[in-house]
Enzyme design. Sequence first.
Site, mmCIF file in Angstrom:
data_model
loop_
_atom_site.group_PDB
_atom_site.id
_atom_site.type_symbol
_atom_site.label_atom_id
_atom_site.label_comp_id
_atom_site.label_asym_id
_atom_site.label_seq_id
_atom_site.Cartn_x
_atom_site.Cartn_y
_atom_site.Cartn_z
ATOM 1 N N TYR A 59 0.847 -1.199 0.000
ATOM 2 C CA TYR A 59 0.000 0.000 0.000
ATOM 3 C C TYR A 59 0.876 1.239 0.000
ATOM 4 O O TYR A 59 1.821 1.334 0.786
ATOM 5 C CB TYR A 59 -0.896 0.019 1.241
ATOM 6 C CG TYR A 59 -2.304 -0.455 0.942
ATOM 7 C CD1 TYR A 59 -3.053 0.168 -0.038
ATOM 8 C CD2 TYR A 59 -2.873 -1.506 1.648
ATOM 9 C CE1 TYR A 59 -4.345 -0.257 -0.323
ATOM 10 C CE2 TYR A 59 -4.161 -1.937 1.368
ATOM 11 C CZ TYR A 59 -4.895 -1.305 0.383
ATOM 12 O OH TYR A 59 -6.157 -1.720 0.099
ATOM 13 N N GLU A 61 -0.433 4.837 -0.371
ATOM 14 C CA GLU A 61 -1.222 6.068 -0.513
ATOM 15 C C GLU A 61 -0.331 7.292 -0.379
ATOM 16 O O GLU A 61 0.509 7.364 0.526
ATOM 17 C CB GLU A 61 -2.311 6.152 0.565
ATOM 18 C CG GLU A 61 -3.532 5.328 0.244
ATOM 19 C CD GLU A 61 -3.484 3.944 0.854
ATOM 20 O OE1 GLU A 61 -2.362 3.438 1.072
ATOM 21 O OE2 GLU A 61 -4.558 3.386 1.112
ATOM 22 N N ASP A 204 -6.981 13.380 -24.941
ATOM 23 C CA ASP A 204 -6.946 11.992 -24.468
ATOM 24 C C ASP A 204 -6.381 11.169 -25.615
ATOM 25 O O ASP A 204 -7.065 10.905 -26.603
ATOM 26 C CB ASP A 204 -8.361 11.535 -24.093
ATOM 27 C CG ASP A 204 -8.394 10.052 -23.701
ATOM 28 O OD1 ASP A 204 -7.373 9.364 -23.846
ATOM 29 O OD2 ASP A 204 -9.470 9.599 -23.255
ATOM 30 N N THR A 231 -3.962 5.920 -21.674
ATOM 31 C CA THR A 231 -3.815 4.647 -20.981
ATOM 32 C C THR A 231 -2.434 4.085 -21.329
ATOM 33 O O THR A 231 -1.797 4.509 -22.298
ATOM 34 C CB THR A 231 -4.933 3.666 -21.373
ATOM 35 O OG1 THR A 231 -5.096 3.669 -22.786
ATOM 36 C CG2 THR A 231 -6.242 4.049 -20.709
ATOM 37 N N LYS A 234 -2.869 -0.484 -24.787
ATOM 38 C CA LYS A 234 -3.112 -0.113 -26.187
ATOM 39 C C LYS A 234 -1.796 0.002 -26.966
ATOM 40 O O LYS A 234 -0.977 -0.884 -26.884
ATOM 41 C CB LYS A 234 -3.934 1.176 -26.241
ATOM 42 C CG LYS A 234 -5.304 1.056 -25.530
ATOM 43 C CD LYS A 234 -6.207 2.205 -25.845
ATOM 44 C CE LYS A 234 -7.563 2.070 -25.197
ATOM 45 N NZ LYS A 234 -7.651 2.562 -23.820
ATOM 46 N N ARG A 240 -2.405 -2.538 -17.976
ATOM 47 C CA ARG A 240 -3.629 -1.742 -17.929
ATOM 48 C C ARG A 240 -3.425 -0.629 -16.908
ATOM 49 O O ARG A 240 -3.093 -0.897 -15.749
ATOM 50 C CB ARG A 240 -4.817 -2.605 -17.506
ATOM 51 C CG ARG A 240 -5.047 -3.802 -18.387
ATOM 52 C CD ARG A 240 -5.488 -3.383 -19.779
ATOM 53 N NE ARG A 240 -6.880 -3.067 -19.798
ATOM 54 C CZ ARG A 240 -7.837 -3.866 -20.252
ATOM 55 N NH1 ARG A 240 -7.526 -5.042 -20.755
ATOM 56 N NH2 ARG A 240 -9.096 -3.510 -20.236
#
Length: 432
Positions: A59, A61, A204, A231, A234, A240
Amino acid sequence: MGTAMRDFREQLSAFDPEVYREIVGEEARQRDGIELIPSENYTYPEVLAALGSVLTNKYSEGYPGRRYYGGQEHADAIERLARARACEIFSAEHANVQPLSGSPMNQAVYFGLLEPGDAILAMDLSHGGHLTHGAPVSHMAKVFNFARYRTATDGAIDYDALRRQALALRPKMILAGFSSYPREYDYSQFRAIADEVGALAMADISHIGGLVAAGVLANPMTAGFDVVTTTTHKTLRGPRGGLILSRKAYARQLDAAVFPGLQGGPHMNNVAAAAITFRKASEPAFRAYADKVLANAQAMASALLAEGVELIAGGTENHLMVVDTVRSFGLDGQQAQEALDRARITANKQVVPDDTRPPMRPSGLRLGTPACATRGMGRAEMETIAGWIVRILRHPDDDGLAGMIAKQVVDLCRGFPVPGAGLEPVTAELTT
Ligand code: DSN
């Protein structure tokens, strides 16, 4: 890394043969079929290894140097590498590598730079825009006041009409971005219109991120855009995930919008995989791949047009094309997709501009060349595949033809290995 993949196979096949069977089945599907969905690709073995690493346990954060949990020395180093590499390949001043994917990535930009109710001028879905660009079914369309621009009858954006729309609406943001627009953007015109109406310019580039990083398509960042999203899969060929690039002036707002605004802990295995992807994208081999993506799209479009197939916008200037299947073959997109599936050719049904058919039975089919370029296919293979597509769609109910072409597809694919998957035979326990 090879050991990690072997371990994964041994452990999973012993513990959960049901899931393992499907993973290996998917490997075989990807290896022994032609992948033409323009947003899909084959990632690197190194990316698969990073995704399956112990970073998934962590984790983190916050941001490097300012986290809410201890034990961050490796996570910080990885995120710093990812950010620096992203800035380098896209000529950006700031990068946020934490968005879990494209949808939270774009939401973070809207929430970070705008107020609820602000107007955004973005591309209409059926003309090539994406769901996250304010399609009426998206939650974002309830929060922000989206207006939509469309393409002209030649399939290209009419910049004069866009300017008139912007002058009437006075949006806070103009968004250049698409998921099915086969033309190149003129970013300088977007920037000029945004300046004239006092709007932010956002692009985008999710579909073409890899082609922009490689320098074979224009970069909105260097055209003076305020914020650019992409992203990381692609055409970039990574894991991803989402990436927000911006000028430094927007860094604090955008970072706060991602965390704590929208997301909790970033997926550090993804961030590491993205860092690897960005390094790969700076290598000469990536430029060669990007050139091939574009050359292959030209070859496939020319071969289809020569057969009288109708392509939206008359062809392509990027990695994708949209076939009007109703006008070309008397089939809707679903029928065309299913007919190709039977011959191991994967594509996706697609709405065409102002489509009168429902989205599950639209009038078109979207084809793209990134995955074939990744496995090394070139012009000759594109022409062969285009020929198969035309034959199948002219005889969609001919199972014999589909079966014969499926065998030829497998033969062709044997000559073009898929990186990172599918080289190992299906294990004995799965054949029983
Ligand atoms: N699903 C992606 C595409 O195919 O364009 C976008 O989210």
